[in-house]
Motif scaffolding. Structure first.
Motif, PDB file in Angstrom:
ATOM      1  N   ILE A 346      11.267 -51.902  39.640  1.00 55.66           N
ATOM      2  CA  ILE A 346      10.239 -51.515  38.675  1.00 55.66           C
ATOM      3  C   ILE A 346      10.902 -50.786  37.512  1.00 55.66           C
ATOM      4  CG2 ILE A 346       8.066 -50.284  38.335  1.00 55.66           C
ATOM      5  CD1 ILE A 346       7.789 -50.255  41.429  1.00 55.66           C
ATOM      6  N   LYS A 347      10.756 -51.308  36.305  1.00 56.32           N
ATOM      7  CA  LYS A 347      11.280 -50.630  35.124  1.00 56.32           C
ATOM      8  C   LYS A 347      10.458 -49.370  34.864  1.00 56.32           C
ATOM      9  CE  LYS A 347      12.033 -53.150  31.504  1.00 56.32           C
ATOM     10  NZ  LYS A 347      11.816 -54.140  30.428  1.00 56.32           N
ATOM     11  N   ALA A 348      11.126 -48.276  34.554  1.00 57.79           N
ATOM     12  CA  ALA A 348      10.415 -47.026  34.261  1.00 57.79           C
ATOM     13  C   ALA A 348       9.455 -47.194  33.091  1.00 57.79           C
ATOM     14  CB  ALA A 348      11.412 -45.906  33.975  1.00 57.79           C
ATOM     15  N   VAL A 349       9.878 -47.913  32.057  1.00 59.74           N
ATOM     16  CA  VAL A 349       9.054 -48.053  30.853  1.00 59.74           C
ATOM     17  C   VAL A 349       7.877 -48.999  31.051  1.00 59.74           C
ATOM     18  CG1 VAL A 349      10.893 -47.449  29.242  1.00 59.74           C
ATOM     19  CG2 VAL A 349      10.603 -49.849  29.946  1.00 59.74           C
ATOM     20  N   SER A 350       7.822 -49.689  32.202  1.00 61.67           N
ATOM     21  CA  SER A 350       6.685 -50.583  32.450  1.00 61.67           C
ATOM     22  C   SER A 350       5.440 -49.808  32.860  1.00 61.67           C
ATOM     23  CB  SER A 350       7.040 -51.606  33.533  1.00 61.67           C
ATOM     24  OG  SER A 350       7.148 -50.991  34.802  1.00 61.67           O
ATOM     25  N   VAL A 351       5.593 -48.534  33.206  1.00 61.00           N
ATOM     26  CA  VAL A 351       4.454 -47.713  33.605  1.00 61.00           C
ATOM     27  C   VAL A 351       3.868 -47.079  32.344  1.00 61.00           C
ATOM     28  CG1 VAL A 351       3.644 -45.841  35.068  1.00 61.00           C
ATOM     29  CG2 VAL A 351       5.563 -47.260  35.816  1.00 61.00           C
ATOM     30  N   ALA A 352       2.789 -47.668  31.854  1.00 61.65           N
ATOM     31  CA  ALA A 352       2.190 -47.206  30.601  1.00 61.65           C
ATOM     32  C   ALA A 352       1.519 -45.849  30.788  1.00 61.65           C
ATOM     33  CB  ALA A 352       1.170 -48.228  30.110  1.00 61.65           C
ATOM     34  N   PRO A 353       1.509 -45.002  29.751  1.00 62.63           N
ATOM     35  CA  PRO A 353       0.863 -43.690  29.849  1.00 62.63           C
ATOM     36  C   PRO A 353      -0.595 -43.761  30.274  1.00 62.63           C
ATOM     37  CG  PRO A 353       2.215 -43.805  27.866  1.00 62.63           C
ATOM     38  CD  PRO A 353       2.203 -45.182  28.462  1.00 62.63           C
ATOM     39  N   ASN A 354      -1.311 -44.815  29.859  1.00 63.15           N
ATOM     40  CA  ASN A 354      -2.730 -44.905  30.244  1.00 63.15           C
ATOM     41  C   ASN A 354      -2.919 -45.317  31.700  1.00 63.15           C
ATOM     42  OD1 ASN A 354      -1.821 -47.533  29.758  1.00 63.15           O
ATOM     43  ND2 ASN A 354      -3.831 -48.248  29.103  1.00 63.15           N
ATOM     44  N   ASN A 355      -1.813 -45.619  32.399  1.00 64.41           N
ATOM     45  CA  ASN A 355      -1.888 -45.903  33.831  1.00 64.41           C
ATOM     46  C   ASN A 355      -1.438 -44.722  34.670  1.00 64.41           C
ATOM     47  OD1 ASN A 355      -2.966 -48.486  33.728  1.00 64.41           O
ATOM     48  ND2 ASN A 355      -0.972 -49.456  33.481  1.00 64.41           N
ATOM     49  N   VAL A 356      -1.331 -43.561  34.036  1.00 62.66           N
ATOM     50  CA  VAL A 356      -0.984 -42.322  34.724  1.00 62.66           C
ATOM     51  C   VAL A 356      -2.051 -41.282  34.393  1.00 62.66           C
ATOM     52  CG1 VAL A 356       0.719 -40.489  35.032  1.00 62.66           C
ATOM     53  CG2 VAL A 356       1.478 -42.831  34.546  1.00 62.66           C
ATOM     54  N   SER A 357      -2.670 -40.695  35.416  1.00 60.17           N
ATOM     55  CA  SER A 357      -3.731 -39.725  35.155  1.00 60.17           C
ATOM     56  C   SER A 357      -3.694 -38.635  36.209  1.00 60.17           C
ATOM     57  CB  SER A 357      -5.105 -40.400  35.146  1.00 60.17           C
ATOM     58  OG  SER A 357      -5.352 -41.051  36.385  1.00 60.17           O
ATOM     59  N   LYS A 358      -4.299 -37.504  35.897  1.00 59.12           N
ATOM     60  CA  LYS A 358      -4.364 -36.378  36.809  1.00 59.12           C
ATOM     61  C   LYS A 358      -5.439 -36.630  37.856  1.00 59.12           C
ATOM     62  CE  LYS A 358      -4.639 -31.319  36.802  1.00 59.12           C
ATOM     63  NZ  LYS A 358      -5.615 -31.173  37.878  1.00 59.12           N
ATOM     64  N   VAL A 359      -5.139 -36.291  39.116  1.00 50.93           N
ATOM     65  CA  VAL A 359      -6.134 -36.451  40.183  1.00 50.93           C
ATOM     66  C   VAL A 359      -7.154 -35.339  40.071  1.00 50.93           C
ATOM     67  CG1 VAL A 359      -6.481 -36.471  42.665  1.00 50.93           C
ATOM     68  CG2 VAL A 359      -4.485 -37.582  41.696  1.00 50.93           C
TER      69      VAL A 359
END
Length: 359
Positions: A346-359
């Motif tokens: 998995i490329k680090a840059v493939s994880v878009a900011p909008n796919n990361v959120s606070k629980v």
């Protein structure tokens, strides 16, 4: 607890659903015509079902056997639609106070709600001077200040462009974390639901195909045909463990780590991440001298071939499971089979900011 068990026949399908949900956000997802609007209209009292029962804790709001059908204005349901439906002749504050005055008590905290939704600085403005995102935030605040037992959000961001959606999503996350209220969130946008919801109900032709936590649902290979190929992606909760000096953040499930683009969240924060299936490569041997930073040892839990050239592979690492989408040719060239050990890349840059959120 909200309990729904209803049946209703329409020209297109027969709605037949039964589910319970508590506080937090429960997402309702389905293709156009699946029955989402019919279902929420029944719960809100806009449409009377043929039969069934709806309860809010011990309060019965509909029971066909006992001929109980509370009118919508007595159900104490806040409703946020695609259109904000604000009163154009009132400023923001008067729109909110009108809603608050129609609540049953003064328990709702006006200051808390306007702070959480970031509308303190626009209280004196009229709706026609607000952006679409600002209007929706005011509409959400107005619904909450009516002191409902349940908040229904029906495609609340569908009229906004992508940039405005990305701006309003953090406010909805803050709302989710700050109020103790059950929320039904209806959307055709899977990324919204997987980012916001705790649980997910998948509807098709008026029936519940499957329901469960977002993490369980998005790693369930059996229901992937209900999602668009480009939308298939697994959701999991992880912990922020490190921030590097070169713009990356390390997160962990405990069983494996991932490097992702820098996150502003503090070390120790619990986050939800969405890994898109088309961004994950599979190798039978540990690769060397490649640019991808994330190489995760996994085992193949399931392989599902589609009607076209695509194959979904469920990969398991500890208690976590995530999906990779590869071609049938790649699956056959590698000889992939259930139980085999492999490596997910998995490329680090493939994880878009909008796919990361606070629980």
């Amino acid at each position: 607890m909200i309990s729904v068990e209803v049946k209703n026949r329409t020209e297109k399908f027969e709605l037949d659903v039964s589910f319970d949900f508590l506080t937090g956000i429960t997402g309702i997802f389905g293709r156009s015509g699946a029955g989402k609007t019919t279902l929420i209209n029944i719960i809100a009292g806009i449409l009377r079902p043929d039969s069934g029962k709806i309860m809010f804790d011990e309060k019965v709001i509909f029971d066909s056997d006992k001929n109980v059908n509370l009118p919508k204005h007595l159900r104490r349901i806040g409703y946020v639609a695609q259109d904000s439906q604000l009163f154009p002749h009132y400023n923001v504050e008067k729109n909110l106070l009108y809603s608050k005055s129609h609540g049953t008590s003064q328990a709702a905290n006006f200051k808390q709600v306007v702070d959480v939704l970031g509308i303190v600085n626009i209280l004196d403005r009229r709706p026609n001077s607000l952006s679409g995102g600002e209007q929706q935030r005011v509409a959400i605040a107005r619904a909450i200040l009516s002191e409902p037992d349940l908040l229904i959000m029906d495609e609340p961001l569908s009229s906004l462009d992508l940039q405005r959606r990305e701006k309003i999503l953090p406010f909805i996350e803050r709302l989710r974390d700050s109020i103790n209220m059950p929320i039904l969130y209806v959307s055709h946008d899977l990324s919204e639901i997987t980012r916001l919801a705790d649980n997910l109900i998948l509807l098709d032709a008026g029936k519940i195909v499957k329901s469960g936590t977002v993490e369980e649902m998005m790693s369930n290979i059996e229901i992937m045909s209900f999602f668009g190929k480009r939308d298939i992606g697994s959701t999991m909760e992880m912990t922020v463990t490190d921030h590097s000096g070169d713009g990356l953040t390390k997160i962990s499930t405990g069983a494996f780590d991932l490097w992702i683009p820098h996150s502003e969240l503090a070390i120790g924060s619990q986050i939800r991440i969405r890994l898109m299936a088309h961004d994950i490569l599979i190798s039978k041997k540990r690769p060397h001298d490649i640019s991808a930073l994330n190489i995760i040892e996994a085992s193949i839990a399931e392989v599902r071939e589609g009607a076209g050239p695509g194959v979904i592979v469920a990969l398991k690492v500890g208690a976590s499971k995530f999906l990779a989408r590869i071609t049938l040719r790649s699956k056959e060239n590698l000889g992939l089979a259930v139980g085999q050990k492999c490596y997910a890349i998995i490329k680090a840059v493939s994880v878009a900011p909008n796919n990361v959120s606070k629980v």
